[in-house]
Design a protein around this motif. Structure first.
Motif, PDB file in Angstrom:
ATOM      1  N   GLU A   1      94.150 -15.717  46.730  1.00 21.35           N
ATOM      2  CA  GLU A   1      93.626 -16.815  47.519  1.00 21.35           C
ATOM      3  C   GLU A   1      94.414 -16.877  48.818  1.00 21.35           C
ATOM      4  OE1 GLU A   1      95.707 -17.108  45.118  1.00 21.35           O
ATOM      5  OE2 GLU A   1      97.186 -18.636  45.616  1.00 21.35           O
TER       6      GLU A   1
ATOM      7  N   LEU B   1     105.031 -13.004  43.222  1.00 22.48           N
ATOM      8  CA  LEU B   1     105.773 -12.222  42.231  1.00 22.48           C
ATOM      9  C   LEU B   1     106.012 -12.996  40.940  1.00 22.48           C
ATOM     10  CD1 LEU B   1     108.471 -10.591  44.528  1.00 22.48           C
ATOM     11  CD2 LEU B   1     106.774  -9.347  43.183  1.00 22.48           C
ATOM     12  N   TYR B   2     106.305 -14.283  41.066  1.00 20.71           N
ATOM     13  CA  TYR B   2     106.786 -15.015  39.886  1.00 20.71           C
ATOM     14  C   TYR B   2     105.756 -15.946  39.270  1.00 20.71           C
ATOM     15  CZ  TYR B   2     111.200 -13.434  41.907  1.00 20.71           C
ATOM     16  OH  TYR B   2     112.199 -12.670  42.433  1.00 20.71           O
ATOM     17  N   GLN B   3     104.853 -16.477  40.088  1.00 18.12           N
ATOM     18  CA  GLN B   3     103.889 -17.423  39.538  1.00 18.12           C
ATOM     19  C   GLN B   3     102.774 -16.665  38.814  1.00 18.12           C
ATOM     20  OE1 GLN B   3     103.656 -21.038  39.441  1.00 18.12           O
ATOM     21  NE2 GLN B   3     102.147 -20.279  37.960  1.00 18.12           N
ATOM     22  N   LYS B   4     102.666 -16.883  37.522  1.00 15.91           N
ATOM     23  CA  LYS B   4     101.620 -16.206  36.739  1.00 15.91           C
ATOM     24  C   LYS B   4     100.288 -16.921  36.936  1.00 15.91           C
ATOM     25  CE  LYS B   4     104.386 -13.346  35.625  1.00 15.91           C
ATOM     26  NZ  LYS B   4     104.238 -11.999  36.156  1.00 15.91           N
ATOM     27  N   ARG B   5      99.219 -16.219  36.589  1.00 21.07           N
ATOM     28  CA  ARG B   5      97.892 -16.822  36.616  1.00 21.07           C
ATOM     29  C   ARG B   5      97.400 -16.988  35.182  1.00 21.07           C
ATOM     30  NH1 ARG B   5      95.625 -16.076  41.689  1.00 21.07           N
ATOM     31  NH2 ARG B   5      97.133 -15.080  43.043  1.00 21.07           N
ATOM     32  N   LEU B   6      96.432 -17.857  35.034  1.00 18.35           N
ATOM     33  CA  LEU B   6      95.941 -18.115  33.678  1.00 18.35           C
ATOM     34  C   LEU B   6      95.366 -16.855  33.037  1.00 18.35           C
ATOM     35  CD1 LEU B   6      94.397 -21.631  34.175  1.00 18.35           C
ATOM     36  CD2 LEU B   6      96.349 -21.054  32.745  1.00 18.35           C
ATOM     37  N   GLU B   7      94.750 -15.984  33.860  1.00 18.85           N
ATOM     38  CA  GLU B   7      94.151 -14.793  33.246  1.00 18.85           C
ATOM     39  C   GLU B   7      95.197 -13.773  32.783  1.00 18.85           C
ATOM     40  OE1 GLU B   7      93.193 -16.121  36.163  1.00 18.85           O
ATOM     41  OE2 GLU B   7      92.804 -14.611  37.695  1.00 18.85           O
TER      42      GLU B   7
ATOM     43  N   PHE C   1      97.165 -14.423  30.572  1.00 25.10           N
ATOM     44  CA  PHE C   1      97.462 -14.776  29.168  1.00 25.10           C
ATOM     45  C   PHE C   1      96.235 -14.620  28.274  1.00 25.10           C
ATOM     46  CE2 PHE C   1     100.485 -16.832  31.865  1.00 25.10           C
ATOM     47  CZ  PHE C   1     101.675 -16.527  31.238  1.00 25.10           C
TER      48      PHE C   1
ATOM     49  N   TRP D   1      88.010 -12.055  47.867  1.00 22.14           N
ATOM     50  CA  TRP D   1      89.337 -11.461  48.106  1.00 22.14           C
ATOM     51  C   TRP D   1      89.212  -9.991  48.488  1.00 22.14           C
ATOM     52  CZ3 TRP D   1      92.557 -13.310  43.228  1.00 22.14           C
ATOM     53  CH2 TRP D   1      92.566 -14.706  43.216  1.00 22.14           C
TER      54      TRP D   1
ATOM     55  N   LYS E   1     107.565 -14.900  46.692  1.00 25.98           N
ATOM     56  CA  LYS E   1     108.063 -15.419  45.411  1.00 25.98           C
ATOM     57  C   LYS E   1     106.908 -15.960  44.587  1.00 25.98           C
ATOM     58  CE  LYS E   1     112.371 -17.156  46.942  1.00 25.98           C
ATOM     59  NZ  LYS E   1     112.947 -18.389  47.340  1.00 25.98           N
TER      60      LYS E   1
END
Lengths: 245, 427
Positions: free
Chosen positions: B289, B419-425, B427, B265, B416
């Motif tokens: 990604e 901005l809105y979709q979180k990633r596992l990292e 948490f 990236w 969207k």
């Protein structure tokens, strides 16, 4: 060394569980069985799968890792029919996996596992737990698919609820305690998820089989179920959408 | 599939469903091709026909001139289509007339002026008749594969008719007439194209990408592709010019995308900006990604929003797994996708990309998707502004563009998602 024989259904289930998320995986093999842990390219979902050696008809293995292209494995497994016995054998010299279905032999080149990450399972505090038949929830997910790209899951006391909202339409599915196998929610929990991802997680579960969901507030969801006659187990994690910022 | 294979956003579904009414957004969806308004000819396109620039050209039954080289393959009546050369009444090196890669420093008027001089000869053939011994077929194909301008003579069976022809994807051209006789003098093949032409086992997708890697201009590859110069022999056929442009953009872009998805990236948020023909282009690249979106905002009184009182906004997008349906907004989606992958491949980096376009009222006529490809390329050749957060990058975008940020976000699937979709990292 790895030499195993397994019913084609079990191998096909594994492919259906993994390949919507990732194409290239690291298959961890020990004398006790196999396991896979992988994160999708967007880092939104994780799958953790294990199948014990007693789920196999034959299983001989020493500790090792195989890098597998799921598309390749899927293409050969598509040629098997229910009841077929598939034998898997690692060819050390050529670094290939030999897949045998009857008289059909596919020697499959493997991928280098050196660059593949070992994702860590995040430690989560998900207070609510619901156990239900997958058929109960899959109808709600399919209804939501046509109107939106995300849905809300919530647990309140004795009710599990699914809600989706499009520009003009809404979908709601309420499952009270008597339609659930088990529910345990100390407080109200609600999170939002991508329908694409979520539907892929519940699709591999046979309709009568129970599905365990752990839910929190604006937290990832954990979905668990058994495979291979309870000799295997799958855990999915999916990060939420959070819209109020 | 993880990601929606049916990528039409809910808004667009709605719009496609109501096209019988004359909604202001209708023209932006139709762009003169689908006849959504029910009229037999597109009034938007017609408006420009009234310009009487080509009168002296259409008074004769014959023309002799230096073809840039240029050919045109029509799409009406497919698989029986009209093919033929395009010839200006000029001598010498006319290559600029059919090389959109060289047009960015021209004005809209210049482009229309020199394109309108191209007289199109037509001859109807079956698309699979590429190996016909008919001279018109043979010469049209030779012309399309030529390296330099070629002296071309044509005798028409009727005087050329029509004024200037405008299309959304294709560059405009002048009047046309059915061919009676047609001859070319000393064509010389472009050498890379010639090699691919004689390789009748090479798949066209590979041929296209090899030529691109060898540095052959996209407009040249597209021209040769349109006369069925590539591919396995039995599959070769004429491809309407309009389709060939998008086919080439899409094939090259897809090939590069495979690499993009494996690169690391980028490390920062980037915004590239360029203003071309009163179109404002902002390209946002994000460390994520691969995901891609083109959002177009058409102001009232611009080409594809002539009747609306408000701004019409349209988008098409794909997430990492790609899309399976044709982009709602058309060929421009693939042109901009090619341009962004070009940069990412050069840098060997992966990114999430959102291309924002504001078409302001100065953009009054459709000139073809080359405009999208070359404008985004130009933007990406320039310096980018670097930011450490998405918020800061978006603030910069909103300074450059007129449309408020919230409206862009509301119309964007990729923004969207980011901005809105979180990633596992998280948490």
């Amino acid at each position: 060394m790895f030499n195993a024989k397994v019913k084609s259904e079990i191998l096909k289930d594994i492919i259906d569980i993994i390949s919507p998320l990732v194409n290239e995986i690291k298959l961890n093999i020990t004398s006790k069985g196999i396991s896979i842990r992988a994160v999708d390219p967007a880092h939104v979902a994780m799958v953790d799968l294990e199948v014990k050696s007693n789920a196999f008809e034959e299983f001989k293995a020493k500790e090792m890792e195989l890098g597998i292209d799921m598309d390749k494995l899927g293409s050969i497994m598509r040629l098997s029919t229910a009841g077929d016995m598939v034998s898997l054998e690692y060819d050390n010299d050529a670094n290939r996996l030999t897949v045998r279905i009857g008289n059909l032999v596919r020697k499959m080149g493997l991928i280098d596992t050196a660059g593949m990450p070992d994702p860590k399972m995040p430690s989560l505090n998900l207070p609510a737990k619901v156990v239900l038949k997958s058929s109960e929830i899959s109808r709600g997910v399919r209804a939501s698919e046509s109107i939106s790209d995300h849905l809300a899951l919530s647990v309140n006391k004795d009710t599990f609820e699914l809600f989706a909202e499009g520009d003009t339409d809404t979908v709601n599915l309420k499952l009270p305690k008597d339609l659930l196998v088990d529910i345990n929610a100390p407080s109200k929990c609600k999170s939002l998820f991508s329908i694409d991802y979520f539907s892929n997680m519940i699709k591999p579960v046979k309709s009568d089989n129970p599905l365990t969901i752990h839910l929190g507030n604006d937290n990832p969801i954990q979905v668990e179920f058994d495979i291979a006659d309870k000799k295997g187990h799958v855990t999915y994690l999916l990060a939420p959408r959070i819209e109020s910022e | 599939m993880l990601h929606n294979s049916n990528n039409i956003s809910k808004n667009q579904k709605k719009l496609l469903a109501v096209h019988k009414e004359n909604s202001p957004s209708m023209c932006a969806l139709c762009r003169g091709t689908k006849m959504l308004c029910g009229k037999s000819r597109c009034p938007v396109v017609l408006k420009f026909h009234s310009r009487d620039k080509v009168k002296p050209l259409i008074d004769s039954l014959k023309i002799g001139g230096s073809s840039p080289p240029s050919v045109f393959i029509g799409r009406y009546g497919y698989p029986k289509v009209s093919i033929g050369p395009m010839i200006p009444p000029l001598m010498g090196d006319t290559s600029i007339i059919d090389t959109p890669e060289m047009w960015l420093d021209k004005s809209l008027d210049d482009i229309v002026d020199f394109r309108s001089m191209l007289i199109r000869g037509t001859h109807t053939v079956d698309v699979f008749d590429v190996e016909s011994s008919n001279k018109t077929v043979e010469f049209t194909r030779e012309l399309a594969m030529s390296k330099n301008s070629v002296f071309t003579e044509a005798i028409f069976s009727k005087k050329p008719r029509g004024k200037i022809a405008f299309y959304d994807e294709v560059q405009p051209h002048g009047p046309s007439a059915p061919l009676k006789k047609f001859d070319i003098t000393n064509p010389k093949y472009e050498q890379h194209i010639e090699k691919a032409f004689y390789d009748t086992d090479l798949k066209s997708r590979e041929a296209i990408f090899n030529l691109y890697k060898d540095g052959v201009k996209i407009s040249k590859i597209q021209k040769a592709f349109s006369v069925g110069a590539f591919g396995v022999r039995k599959h070769r056929r004429f491809v309407p010019t309009r389709w060939s442009i998008t086919a080439v953009d899409s094939a090259i872009g897809e090939n590069m995308m495979k690499n993009t998805k494996n690169y690391p990236w980028i490390n920062e948020y980037r915004v590239y900006y360029h203003n071309q023909f009163d179109n404002r282009w902002a390209v946002l690249m994000m460390p994520s990604e691969w995901q891609y979106e083109l959002i177009e905002a058409w102001y009232p009184n611009t080409t594809w929003n002539p009747y609306g009182r408000g701004i019409s906004i349209f988008n098409s997008y794909e997430f990492y797994k790609g899309r399976k349906t044709y982009a709602e907004i058309g060929g421009c989606y693939y042109s901009a996708r090619l341009a962004t992958n070009e940069l990412l491949n050069k840098e060997r980096r992966q990114a999430g990309v959102v291309v924002l376009r504001e078409a302001h009222p100065g953009y009054i006529l459709p000139i073809g998707v080359w405009n999208v490809r070359e404008s985004v390329r130009k933007a990406l050749r320039g310096q980018y502004q670097k930011f450490d957060t998405l918020d800061k990058a978006l603030m910069f975008v909103s300074q450059k563009m007129d449309i408020p940020l919230q409206r862009w976000i509301k119309n964007s699937a990729v923004l969207k998602n980011k901005l809105y979709q979180k990633r596992l990292e998280d948490f």
